[in-house]
Each structure stands twice: as structure tokens, then as C-alpha cells.
Design an enzyme around this catalytic site. Structure first.
Site, short mmCIF file in Angstrom:
data_model
loop_
_atom_site.label_atom_id
_atom_site.label_comp_id
_atom_site.label_asym_id
_atom_site.label_seq_id
_atom_site.Cartn_x
_atom_site.Cartn_y
_atom_site.Cartn_z
N LYS A 7 -7.09 7.68 -0.60
CA LYS A 7 -7.72 6.51 0.02
C LYS A 7 -8.35 6.94 1.35
O LYS A 7 -7.67 7.53 2.20
CB LYS A 7 -6.64 5.45 0.25
CG LYS A 7 -7.14 4.04 0.37
CD LYS A 7 -5.95 3.11 0.38
CE LYS A 7 -6.34 1.67 0.56
NZ LYS A 7 -5.18 0.84 0.86
C1 E4P Z 1 -5.09 -2.43 0.27
O1 E4P Z 1 -5.75 -1.54 -0.19
C2 E4P Z 1 -5.34 -2.98 1.61
O2 E4P Z 1 -5.00 -2.05 2.58
C3 E4P Z 1 -4.58 -4.26 1.76
O3 E4P Z 1 -4.82 -5.04 0.61
C4 E4P Z 1 -4.88 -5.02 3.03
O4 E4P Z 1 -4.27 -6.29 2.96
P1 E4P Z 1 -4.06 -7.23 4.23
O5 E4P Z 1 -5.38 -7.64 4.76
O6 E4P Z 1 -3.26 -8.38 3.72
O7 E4P Z 1 -3.29 -6.38 5.25
#
Ligand code: E4P
Length: 218
Positions: free
Chosen positions: A87
Site C-alpha cells: 500500500k
Molecule cells: C483503508 O485502506 C483506509 O486506510 C481506511 O479505510 C481509512 O478509513 P477511515 O477514514 O475510517 O480512517
């Protein structure tokens, strides 16, 4: 349509895996910190533990923000397990890193996507997934679902194979809207997925079936 769970909590991942419909896991540095996982070796071990529970892709995020650092971390993460997807944030160095890693056959998830232009750059660089953040756009009074729709349309118009991974999906209504918008994947807490089960007519119907059965069978 794939369901990913957005957590680094092993119990929740096991519970989601047991449901039989889980396709993968996404994590980020905040979710790892929430579980108290610290230190490079513990972090790597935790990713491997997750891979051993879930039958699907596991996104592991780089911490470096420079190109060389992203590449060396990305290569290390990818070597941990064949389910790891690296990622990478959608920055200039991140796009270069996505391009580099994808030409080496390493799968990537380009994260922190807030516009269709960012998604276009990530797709051109060869990202396996792009992660537009629905909830964080909604948080600032901008339609997060509309961005999902725009990216899905763009991918289909230009024939990109990059999958739209709707992230920051916070509740069941987001899930339903992501399905309607044509997202390839959603990542969310488990309760947003199980919320899809809820319907009063299912509960009412089941109660009636059981009552009718019991009238005759005791
Ligand atoms: C996943 O890939 C993201 O980092 C995550 O869904 C972010 O979610 P949030 O905005 O609820 O922290």
C-alpha cells in the site's frame, strides 16, 4: 464484488473469515498502532499472522515517503507473504513507486485517493487497487460515493484493469451505495458488512415460519 475488512485486529479478522465471505484485509499505520503493534519485526510478524488467517489479499502500507525508501520497504513487505499487496500513498514518489513495483510484478494498493485525477495517475502507473476514501470526503461535506462512481466510469471508459477499492467505508449505507456505484471492492469494519443482513421482513418471516412449525410439532 469483494469484501475486505479494514482492521489489524486478529479476532475481528478471524470472525470475518469465519463468515465465509471475506476476500481480504486492509490495514494502515493508524490501525496497526490501534492494536499496539510496534517495532519493525513485530509489524512484519503481524502481517504474516493476518495472511495466515485470511484467504485473500492483505494490504500492508509503507511508512517511507521518499522513492528509495518506499521501494525498499515495498520489496520487504512483498517478500513476507504472497498475499501481501503493498500500500503506497498517492504522492509523486508514491506514483513512481507504484510504477516500479508493478513492473516488478508486485501488486500495489494506491491509497489516500480523493480525486479522479489521482485515480487516473495510479491506474496508469499500474496499481492493482486504488483506494478512494468515501468517509473522509463525507466528513468534509463532499460526496464520497460520487467519487467512486467517477472512478468506476473512468476505469470502464479507458479499460483500466485497476480495481476500485472503496475505502473509509464506515457503515452499511455506504456499503449499499458502493455496490450501486459499481465498486470492485469495499473495505470496512465488520459491522458494516453484517449490517447488510438486517431486514425486519426476514426476522418477521422467520418468526412466522417457526411459530407455524411449532403449532403442529410442539
Ligand atoms: C483503508 O485502506 C483506509 O486506510 C481506511 O479505510 C481509512 O478509513 P477511515 O477514514 O475510517 O480512517
Amino acid at each position: 464484488m469483494k469484501f475486505f475488512i479494514d482492521t489489524a485486529n486478529l479476532d475481528q479478522i478471524k470472525e470475518a473469515q469465519d463468515l465465509g465471505i471475506l476476500d481480504g484485509v486492509t490495514t494502515n499505520p493508524s490501525l496497526m498502532a490501534k492494536e499496539g503493534i510496534k517495532g519493525a519485526e513485530n509489524i512484519k510478524k503481524h502481517y504474516v499472522d493476518i495472511c495466515e488467517i485470511v484467504d485473500g489479499d492483505v494490504s500492508a502500507e509503507v511508512i517511507a515517503t521518499d522513492f528509495d525508501g518506499m521501494i525498499s520497504e515495498g520489496l520487504e513487505l512483498a517478500a513476507l507473504h504472497n498475499q501481501i499487496v503493498v500500500k503506497v500513498p498517492c504522492t509523486k514518489n508514491g506514483i513512481k513507486a507504484v510504477k516500479y513495483l508493478s513492473t516488478k510484478g508486485i501488486r500495489t494498493n494506491c491509497t489516500l485517493i480523493f480525486s479522479v485525477g489521482q485515480a487516473l495517475l495510479a491506474a496508469k502507473a499500474g496499481a492493482t487497487y486504488v483506494s478512494p476514501f468515501v468517509g473522509r470526503l463525507d466528513d468534509i461535506c463532499t460526496d464520497g460515493i460520487d467519487l467512486i462512481r467517477q472512478i468506476v466510469d473512468m476505469n470502464s471508459y479507458y479499460g483500466f484493469e485497476t480495481q476500485v477499492l472503496a475505502a473509509s467505508v464506515r457503515h452499511t449505507m455506504h456499503m449499499v451505495q458502493c455496490i450501486e456505484a459499481g465498486a470492485d471492492v469495499t473495505t470496512s469494519p465488520l459491522n458494516a458488512i453484517t449490517g447488510l443482513l438486517n431486514h425486519p421482513l426476514t426476522d418477521k418471516g422467520l418468526a412466522q415460519f417457526l411459530a407455524d412449525y411449532n403449532k403442529l410439532n410442539g
